[in-house]
Design a protein around this motif. Sequence first.
Motif, mmCIF file in Angstrom:
data_model
loop_
_atom_site.group_PDB
_atom_site.id
_atom_site.type_symbol
_atom_site.label_atom_id
_atom_site.label_comp_id
_atom_site.label_asym_id
_atom_site.label_seq_id
_atom_site.Cartn_x
_atom_site.Cartn_y
_atom_site.Cartn_z
ATOM 1 N N ASP A 58 0.837 -1.208 0.000
ATOM 2 C CA ASP A 58 0.000 0.000 0.000
ATOM 3 C C ASP A 58 0.867 1.251 0.000
ATOM 4 O OD1 ASP A 58 -2.420 -1.467 0.233
ATOM 5 O OD2 ASP A 58 -2.045 -1.715 2.381
ATOM 6 N N GLN A 93 -4.124 3.838 -11.708
ATOM 7 C CA GLN A 93 -5.213 4.117 -10.758
ATOM 8 C C GLN A 93 -5.343 5.629 -10.630
ATOM 9 O OE1 GLN A 93 -5.241 1.869 -6.939
ATOM 10 N NE2 GLN A 93 -3.425 0.805 -7.681
ATOM 11 N N ALA A 109 -3.869 0.903 -3.043
ATOM 12 C CA ALA A 109 -3.551 -0.513 -2.861
ATOM 13 C C ALA A 109 -2.974 -1.012 -4.178
ATOM 14 C CB ALA A 109 -4.804 -1.296 -2.481
ATOM 15 N N SER A 111 -1.845 -3.426 -6.970
ATOM 16 C CA SER A 111 -2.247 -4.751 -7.427
ATOM 17 C C SER A 111 -1.054 -5.694 -7.504
ATOM 18 C CB SER A 111 -2.906 -4.631 -8.807
ATOM 19 O OG SER A 111 -3.045 -5.894 -9.410
ATOM 20 N N TYR A 731 -16.770 -11.607 -8.746
ATOM 21 C CA TYR A 731 -15.511 -11.249 -8.097
ATOM 22 C C TYR A 731 -14.575 -12.451 -8.146
ATOM 23 C CZ TYR A 731 -17.547 -7.020 -6.028
ATOM 24 O OH TYR A 731 -18.140 -5.789 -5.829
ATOM 25 N N SER A 735 -9.170 -11.325 -5.056
ATOM 26 C CA SER A 735 -9.249 -9.872 -4.808
ATOM 27 C C SER A 735 -10.637 -9.490 -4.312
ATOM 28 C CB SER A 735 -8.918 -9.089 -6.089
ATOM 29 O OG SER A 735 -9.788 -9.448 -7.138
ATOM 30 N N GLN A 737 -11.481 -7.911 -1.732
ATOM 31 C CA GLN A 737 -11.561 -6.549 -1.193
ATOM 32 C C GLN A 737 -11.325 -5.496 -2.280
ATOM 33 O OE1 GLN A 737 -12.575 -6.274 1.955
ATOM 34 N NE2 GLN A 737 -12.587 -8.521 1.956
ATOM 35 N N GLY A 738 -11.053 -5.952 -3.477
ATOM 36 C CA GLY A 738 -10.754 -5.024 -4.563
ATOM 37 C C GLY A 738 -11.931 -4.857 -5.501
ATOM 38 N N THR A 780 -4.265 -1.807 -15.238
ATOM 39 C CA THR A 780 -5.289 -1.481 -14.232
ATOM 40 C C THR A 780 -6.575 -2.261 -14.444
ATOM 41 O OG1 THR A 780 -6.569 0.338 -13.278
ATOM 42 C CG2 THR A 780 -6.085 0.488 -15.616
ATOM 43 N N ALA A 783 -6.897 -5.573 -12.345
ATOM 44 C CA ALA A 783 -6.784 -5.540 -10.882
ATOM 45 C C ALA A 783 -7.686 -6.556 -10.202
ATOM 46 C CB ALA A 783 -7.085 -4.135 -10.376
ATOM 47 N N GLY A 784 -8.889 -6.783 -10.722
ATOM 48 C CA GLY A 784 -9.826 -7.710 -10.084
ATOM 49 C C GLY A 784 -10.059 -8.975 -10.872
#
Length: 893
Positions: A58, A93, A109, A111, A731, A735, A737-738, A780, A783-784
């Motif tokens: 982070d 981001q 955060a 990735s 999801y 990830s 929480q992403g 980017t 990321a998820g």
Amino acid sequence: MKKTTTIFLFICLFIYSFAQNGDNTDTLLHKLETYQKYNLTEKVYLHLDRPTYSAGEDIWFKGYVTIAPENILSGWSKVLYVDLIDMRDELVQNIVLPITAGIAYGDFALSDTLAEGSYRLRAYTRWMQNFSEDFFYDRTIYVTNGRGDNTKLITAINKDENKENEVDYRFTIKTQNDSPIANTKVQYRIVSENKQKKKGQIKSNEKGEFNIPVKGIDTGNIELSFPSFDGRQIHKYIKIKELSEGNKLQFFPEGGYLLDQTESKIAFKATDKNGKGIPVQFTLKDEDENEVLYVESDESGMGSFVTTLSKNSIYSAFAQFSDGKEQTFSLPEIVSEGVSVLMNTFSSEQLIGKVNLAGKYKNYKNLVILLQKDGLIYNLSKITPKTPEFVFRIEKSEIPSGVFQLSILNEDFHPIVERFVFNYNPDKNLKITSKLDKESYSTREKVNVNIMAKSNSMDSIPQSSLSASVVNLPKDIAEKSEEQSLLASLLLMSDVKGYIENPGKYFENLDEIDLIGLDNLLLTQGWRKLVWQKIDSLRKPEFEVENSLKISGTIHKLGRKATEAEAKVDLISTHNFMDFIDTLSDENGHFVFDDLLFPDSIQFLISAKTKKGKNRLDIKMDEPAIPAIHKSKNSPDEIYDVNRVFQEDLQSSVRHLRELERQGLKDEPILIEEVVINKRIEKKADENSSNLNGVGNADYILTSEDMERCPTLAICLQAVPGVVFQNGIPYSTRSMQGPPMQIVVDGMYLEAEDISIIDPMDVASIEVLRTPHYLTIYGTHGAGGLLIITTKRGTGVRSNRKPIGLITHNPKGFYVSREFYSPDYDDEVKEEAENQQDLRKTIHWEPLIVTDEQGNANFDFYTSDEKGKYIIQVKGMDLKGNLGENSYSFEVK
């Protein structure tokens, strides 16, 4: 109040003095006042917790937004934009933060899929977009990757003088243990200006070496892709550098003129082929090789000398650079007509200037000495020269610290010579001291820090806004990167164009900063300057001060360009359909909802009806004005091969992240999963797939046969390992929480919730991408995770009936900043935490420190299990704009 009154009275006397001679000075002052109104300067500084990071970690930061030249915390803008940009100059981001009393704070955060490299953090307000991007906050940070990337790259650049416009990029690929990755096929692409210029395949030799020639391309990137020793796919990005033809030595006469037989100061700057400073020494000789003087630069390749030269002679500088190369350079032309200025900026009480007029310039009867910053006047005085050489003085006591523009104007108020000067007022310093309750500590021991922040200024307000970071950095970080100085950023970098090498060195000792070095820098660099030609044609700025979030657009008649005036527009939150506001479109069909406050990722419905209640309207939303991303002015700071350069830091991050995985606090990138996946990929993806990794290169594939048994895609995908649905949105379990998984249909990027409108019978195949070696190429967007959907027709999903007069809108809202986690090892949790290693690199982050009326504040934290030298950095400012920073270290044994 005293300063404002003094300057006002001084200007009144000045106007009266010129008015006696019929001069229209008030016109100039009015123009400067208008210019100052339209050019009020906001500045941004971000205090980061540390200068180097690793994928999966982070970034924590606090933003200080100030108004120049006093650097008082800004009450103007209320919205701050912060961008993370990669080495391809692409946005990774971006977040939007609320500014409260000039303060904002946030985090990124990173990735797991981020490739190693030199990244940029850029921050700005909408108001700052009215001016050059050179003055945005823009700094280089370094990101390693030891989770998805177990290799390191060694890059060497060679420019063969016998090959015109061709540069050889020589690469060596190795494991982290320095074993060569030999006889491996490497795919490469050369991309410039968003176009692929060249691609191919090459094989590394027994030492892991290979060579890629780049011809006729001086911007862009080389993209490498190759399998590691364990089969994972590795992606590397190398920025193409524009190399100069060897070392350079440039000369800059003070004021711009080098006058014949006149004592003059000449600054110089030596740079290498990468644009970085290189120490130099040279002998100045005339055409008969008589030595005039000998000069040595400082470590950054800059310096200056004072001499008197004749236009009847030809001078050459015989230079020897620190790399052993020798070269001869010519001096600028010596002229017999012009204006020269020789400044002494080092006195603590006065700026002293000696001016020489030559040729037609001797005829001026009245001259004006003007010292200003962005139109705000600090000195305005009239000089009636009695001789071609005269001296002027400007008192420093009322001038704040920073860069100022000195102009000498003729009788028509046109500049005949200009010079930028740096003023330093030590009374405006905020002296910050940190005291600890002990000299050294053991692991997991509580540390109490007391901070005192006070200024010598009589009008200082004791209360200050501060931020503090505590880090345990490996040696390679301390040696090869540094935290950017708050004073260097707000007093220097935000006003100077171009690259400044190691700007913090000028402010290492706040009691005695490097004024000589700063003066040489300003003599050799571009600045934020008042352009006199623009004063007569000032326009209202394009971007207004942004006090809140807003949503705006235009209402058009259905299917037409014509707009609809006085249309009723409703803005409805999808979180609560009873929560809505309305407005009317203006005569041009434009509507605005302002004074809004909403978090990021929220969705709105916008409906529109005519005055008669009809909904046959089109709604077109205004796109946010995102500034273009250009080449970084700090490109010489960009480092190739970050995994290699910061290997000690990389290994520290790997240990830390693995421990978090062991504790269940972070998803684990398991290679076993990838082995199983290779067995699964027996099914073939459709040949029309848009997968950037290549057709079928995925963690899991669903075919049209799999789709036949599913009434919806969600039901099919729920059977895929690692994919879960929450409220109808897919999801990746890697990830949770992403962000949700990115939906890509025939190459078109859709919102995650749009998966519900896709008919399974239309789908030829779905490729599921979840692991780093498939996601890295998407940047980017990866990321998820991604779902690459290819339809049977290859032309997209079935068109559904589009509602009339109603759209959904996902504006960028305020990012909700996270709270930094800092463990508390009290007696109750010590036993519980004994089996858990604490390997934090950022030991503590405290962004919201406010001192009391005596200037005191305190905070505490616990040390980790890592021994060594810990560093506490405290930065900030008081309410009068007095700036301060302090670094303190202690040992953990």
